[in-house]
Design a protein around this motif. Structure first.
Motif, mmCIF file in Angstrom:
data_model
loop_
_atom_site.group_PDB
_atom_site.id
_atom_site.type_symbol
_atom_site.label_atom_id
_atom_site.label_comp_id
_atom_site.label_asym_id
_atom_site.label_seq_id
_atom_site.Cartn_x
_atom_site.Cartn_y
_atom_site.Cartn_z
ATOM 1 N N VAL A 60 1.601 -38.471 0.449
ATOM 2 C CA VAL A 60 2.538 -39.253 1.071
ATOM 3 C C VAL A 60 2.096 -39.952 2.136
ATOM 4 O O VAL A 60 3.095 -41.123 1.619
ATOM 5 C CB VAL A 60 2.987 -38.135 2.570
ATOM 6 C CG1 VAL A 60 3.714 -38.097 2.527
ATOM 7 C CG2 VAL A 60 2.899 -36.910 1.510
ATOM 8 N N GLN A 61 1.712 -40.772 2.708
ATOM 9 C CA GLN A 61 1.709 -42.116 3.323
ATOM 10 C C GLN A 61 1.988 -42.659 2.537
ATOM 11 O O GLN A 61 1.702 -43.531 2.566
ATOM 12 C CB GLN A 61 0.750 -41.740 4.011
ATOM 13 C CG GLN A 61 0.666 -41.040 6.243
ATOM 14 C CD GLN A 61 -0.912 -41.773 6.420
ATOM 15 O OE1 GLN A 61 -1.837 -42.165 6.289
ATOM 16 N NE2 GLN A 61 -0.299 -42.290 8.060
ATOM 17 N N THR A 62 0.741 -42.612 1.680
ATOM 18 C CA THR A 62 0.687 -43.324 0.152
ATOM 19 C C THR A 62 2.128 -43.538 -0.784
ATOM 20 O O THR A 62 2.379 -45.166 -1.503
ATOM 21 C CB THR A 62 -0.716 -43.826 -0.646
ATOM 22 O OG1 THR A 62 -0.262 -42.118 -1.251
ATOM 23 C CG2 THR A 62 -1.918 -43.966 0.135
ATOM 24 N N GLY A 63 2.765 -42.954 -0.488
ATOM 25 C CA GLY A 63 4.084 -43.503 -0.937
ATOM 26 C C GLY A 63 4.427 -42.058 -2.132
ATOM 27 O O GLY A 63 5.272 -42.835 -3.451
ATOM 28 N N ILE A 64 3.188 -41.324 -2.747
ATOM 29 C CA ILE A 64 3.615 -41.783 -4.147
ATOM 30 C C ILE A 64 4.165 -39.952 -4.321
ATOM 31 O O ILE A 64 4.463 -39.957 -4.890
ATOM 32 C CB ILE A 64 1.551 -41.206 -4.542
ATOM 33 C CG1 ILE A 64 1.100 -42.378 -4.388
ATOM 34 C CG2 ILE A 64 2.172 -40.561 -5.624
ATOM 35 C CD1 ILE A 64 -0.372 -41.878 -4.563
ATOM 36 N N VAL A 65 3.657 -39.003 -2.717
ATOM 37 C CA VAL A 65 4.828 -37.976 -2.705
ATOM 38 C C VAL A 65 5.450 -37.499 -1.422
ATOM 39 O O VAL A 65 4.666 -38.097 -0.451
ATOM 40 C CB VAL A 65 3.519 -37.031 -3.383
ATOM 41 C CG1 VAL A 65 4.117 -35.584 -3.199
ATOM 42 C CG2 VAL A 65 2.648 -36.636 -4.466
ATOM 43 N N PRO A 66 6.661 -37.540 -1.967
ATOM 44 C CA PRO A 66 7.480 -36.976 -0.640
ATOM 45 C C PRO A 66 6.922 -35.916 -0.220
ATOM 46 O O PRO A 66 6.330 -35.006 -0.628
ATOM 47 C CB PRO A 66 8.889 -36.634 -1.588
ATOM 48 C CG PRO A 66 9.389 -37.636 -2.664
ATOM 49 C CD PRO A 66 7.481 -37.703 -2.879
ATOM 50 N N LEU A 67 7.811 -36.068 1.374
ATOM 51 C CA LEU A 67 6.984 -35.098 2.009
ATOM 52 C C LEU A 67 7.553 -33.858 1.877
ATOM 53 O O LEU A 67 6.734 -32.851 1.892
ATOM 54 C CB LEU A 67 7.086 -35.269 3.462
ATOM 55 C CG LEU A 67 6.773 -33.964 4.317
ATOM 56 C CD1 LEU A 67 4.588 -33.709 5.017
ATOM 57 C CD2 LEU A 67 7.073 -34.665 5.870
ATOM 58 N N GLU A 68 8.488 -33.795 1.798
ATOM 59 C CA GLU A 68 9.691 -33.043 1.340
ATOM 60 C C GLU A 68 8.771 -31.972 -0.188
ATOM 61 O O GLU A 68 9.213 -30.746 0.425
ATOM 62 C CB GLU A 68 11.561 -33.052 1.203
ATOM 63 C CG GLU A 68 11.492 -33.725 2.680
ATOM 64 C CD GLU A 68 11.553 -35.260 2.950
ATOM 65 O OE1 GLU A 68 12.062 -35.607 3.511
ATOM 66 O OE2 GLU A 68 10.728 -36.240 2.094
ATOM 67 N N LEU A 69 8.887 -32.714 -0.802
ATOM 68 C CA LEU A 69 8.315 -32.403 -2.050
ATOM 69 C C LEU A 69 6.802 -31.071 -1.549
ATOM 70 O O LEU A 69 6.599 -30.269 -2.222
ATOM 71 C CB LEU A 69 8.362 -33.590 -3.335
ATOM 72 C CG LEU A 69 7.381 -33.324 -4.216
ATOM 73 C CD1 LEU A 69 8.437 -33.509 -5.408
ATOM 74 C CD2 LEU A 69 6.220 -32.504 -4.672
ATOM 75 N N LEU A 70 6.292 -32.189 -1.115
ATOM 76 C CA LEU A 70 4.196 -31.683 -0.888
ATOM 77 C C LEU A 70 4.774 -29.778 0.305
ATOM 78 O O LEU A 70 4.895 -29.038 -0.740
ATOM 79 C CB LEU A 70 3.907 -32.713 0.506
ATOM 80 C CG LEU A 70 2.696 -32.064 0.289
ATOM 81 C CD1 LEU A 70 1.979 -32.202 0.202
ATOM 82 C CD2 LEU A 70 2.263 -33.361 2.123
ATOM 83 N N LEU A 71 6.217 -29.972 0.953
ATOM 84 C CA LEU A 71 6.538 -28.618 1.414
ATOM 85 C C LEU A 71 6.924 -27.909 0.332
ATOM 86 O O LEU A 71 6.201 -26.757 0.991
ATOM 87 C CB LEU A 71 7.176 -28.856 2.443
ATOM 88 C CG LEU A 71 6.295 -30.046 3.709
ATOM 89 C CD1 LEU A 71 7.825 -30.204 5.013
ATOM 90 C CD2 LEU A 71 5.584 -29.364 4.535
ATOM 91 N N ASP A 72 7.692 -28.119 -0.198
ATOM 92 C CA ASP A 72 7.844 -27.463 -1.537
ATOM 93 C C ASP A 72 7.089 -25.862 -2.089
ATOM 94 O O ASP A 72 6.901 -25.057 -2.165
ATOM 95 C CB ASP A 72 8.842 -28.265 -2.319
ATOM 96 C CG ASP A 72 9.879 -27.022 -3.330
ATOM 97 O OD1 ASP A 72 10.169 -26.086 -3.142
ATOM 98 O OD2 ASP A 72 9.191 -26.959 -4.385
ATOM 99 N N ARG A 73 5.691 -27.136 -2.018
ATOM 100 C CA ARG A 73 5.033 -26.509 -2.942
ATOM 101 C C ARG A 73 3.922 -26.065 -2.610
ATOM 102 O O ARG A 73 3.009 -25.069 -3.454
ATOM 103 C CB ARG A 73 4.488 -27.833 -4.355
ATOM 104 C CG ARG A 73 4.969 -28.259 -4.466
ATOM 105 C CD ARG A 73 6.189 -28.092 -5.950
ATOM 106 N NE ARG A 73 6.268 -29.112 -7.118
ATOM 107 C CZ ARG A 73 7.620 -29.156 -7.104
ATOM 108 N NH1 ARG A 73 8.195 -29.367 -5.236
ATOM 109 N NH2 ARG A 73 7.894 -30.299 -7.680
ATOM 110 N N LEU A 74 4.368 -25.770 -0.521
ATOM 111 C CA LEU A 74 3.778 -25.646 -0.215
ATOM 112 C C LEU A 74 3.295 -24.262 0.279
ATOM 113 O O LEU A 74 3.125 -23.697 0.720
ATOM 114 C CB LEU A 74 2.581 -26.166 1.272
ATOM 115 C CG LEU A 74 0.930 -27.639 0.789
ATOM 116 C CD1 LEU A 74 1.006 -28.605 2.242
ATOM 117 C CD2 LEU A 74 0.437 -27.417 0.446
#
Length: 427
Positions: free
Chosen positions: A337-351
């Motif tokens: 997320v911090q590196t700009g590869i994955v949006p935080l919202e997408l990460l939360l969706d998958r978690l």
């Protein structure tokens, strides 16, 4: 008396809004920009995020049968420390839960010791031996799905029968995909350039994707909901992407380590040995692409604790498996997320969100009346991962010593604070 999470940044409708969240009797009773503080315990969390509790649909909690590796008490404490309010433990236990009789010791231990929600799997085959189907109908009301994790179901006819039975019960088959005939004796890491350069016997990507390919064909035939465990190979991503485009009920997961590491990062230590193994940089990049385009539905840790002795024998001699519940979010946020590869919202969706939809688990949404299963995140908490501080009895992680920038500040399950760390210092 309930409590109030005050002035947090709340994950609502796919974005963040500053609000108070009031909790009473295990449920969220109110969400508003400003709620009364009287007669409530107030937890000020300004600058922190409130998100639905994480769920991990692939863990090993080792009880019953292997409690020297992990217990429900230690494993669910580790999960709570990682922000998880629900986990799904795999059935490679002793006894293997292949009937209500053999499932009962696990259910009893969960009721006695679990600190969060635990939804176990039942085995696909009796004893996970691949010869006869388990008592699937009997177990169905008590399990999240059926898996022989740790072993691929080798027989096409056995998997076909399992899918037909699971389809009738409206439960998913959750498959560890591995073709035994394609495994080399002693294979311990990816069969790539690193293995050849360092003289290690390899585990081919084909041993994974060939069984994914077979199973997708059986899904096409049976219509069974089918979830692929811990995919690691670019070919698996491509097969699952095509199956989804075809409209088949196929979902999958991968692990944090497969998204962040590759075989070039290997060291000859047991904490780098897992099955499937860390594969090539091209495989890692394909997994990231699959995460971004929706092919990969869940991020699951495959938390697999072993004793220190079992993990002390290098890549060749150590047991397969690493722990991951207490490092997952910090690593994923810092590296992706911090590196700009994955949006935080997408990460939360998958978690938080999509795994619950797939497995029909409650929660995953912050709303009035919803279960108070919440995770509070601090995105400005630099610290060094130190496995000696884990709640888990397992210590083997490839991320030991890594600097990360975020942490779980609190975990709330059933309206109770099951983990808090608001004042954690750098370590």
């Amino acid at each position: 008396m309930g409590f109030l999470l005050a002035r947090g940044s709340v994950f609502l409708n796919g974005g963040f809004q500053t609000a108070d969240v009031a909790v009473e009797n295990g449920r969220i009773v109110s969400i508003s920009p400003s709620l009364p503080r009287e007669n409530r315990s107030v937890i000020e969390i300004q600058d922190l995020l409130i998100v639905p509790g994480f769920v991990d649909v692939h863990v090993h909690l080792r009880e019953p049968g292997f409690s020297y590796k992990e217990t429900f008490a230690s494993g669910t404490a580790a999960a709570a420390a990682g922000g998880y309010t629900a986990v799904c433990p795999m059935p490679n236990l002793k006894p293997v839960p292949d009937s209500c009789e053999t499932l009962k010791p696990e259910l009893d231990a969960i009721a006695r010791d679990a600190k969060i929600h635990v939804y176990p799997y039942g085995a696909i085959t009796a004893g996970e031996q691949g010869q006869f189907l388990s008592d699937m109908a009997e177990m169905a009301p008590h399990v999240a799905g059926f898996s022989d994790d740790g072993r691929g179901v080798q027989s096409d006819e056995m998997m076909r029968a399992a899918m037909k039975a699971a389809k009738a019960l409206d439960k998913p088959i959750v498959a560890h995909c591995e073709v035994n005939a394609l495994l080399k004796p002693g294979g311990c890491i990816h069969d790539g350039t690193w293995a050849k350069a360092h003289g290690f016997p390899g585990i081919s990507s084909e041993s994974e994707w060939r069984q994914v390919e077979r199973d997708i064909g059986l899904v096409r035939e049976t219509g069974c909901p089918y979830h692929v465990c811990h995919i690691s190979a670019k070919e698996s991503v491509a097969l699952i992407r095509r199956a989804k485009a075809e409209g088949l009920p196929v979902t999958c997961e991968t692990g944090p380590h497969y998204l962040v590491l590759c075989d070039e990062d290997l060291q000859d230590e047991g904490r780098f040995k897992m099955n499937p193994p860390l594969r090539s940089a091209a495989d890692r990049d394909a997994l990231l692409e699959g995460l971004l385009d929706g092919t990969i539905d869940c991020i699951a840790t495959d938390h697999a604790p072993h004793s220190a002795e079992e993990k002390s024998k290098g890549l060749q001699g150590s047991a397969f498996g690493i722990v991951g519940l207490e490092t997952a979010f910090s690593i994923l946020y810092t590296q992706l997320v911090q590196t700009g590869i994955v949006p935080l919202e997408l990460l939360l969706d998958r978690l938080c969100v999509r795994p619950r939809k797939i497995f029909g688990l409650p929660g995953g949404k912050i709303a009035e009346g919803a279960p108070a299963d919440l995770t509070v995140l601090d995105l400005n908490r630099p610290h060094t991962i130190n496995s000696r501080n884990f709640n888990s009895m397992g210590r083997a992680t490839p991320f030991d010593g890594w600097m990360v920038s975020a942490a779980v500040a609190a975990t709330i399950c059933n309206g109770k604070l099951v983990y808090t760390d608001f004042q954690r210092e750098d370590t």
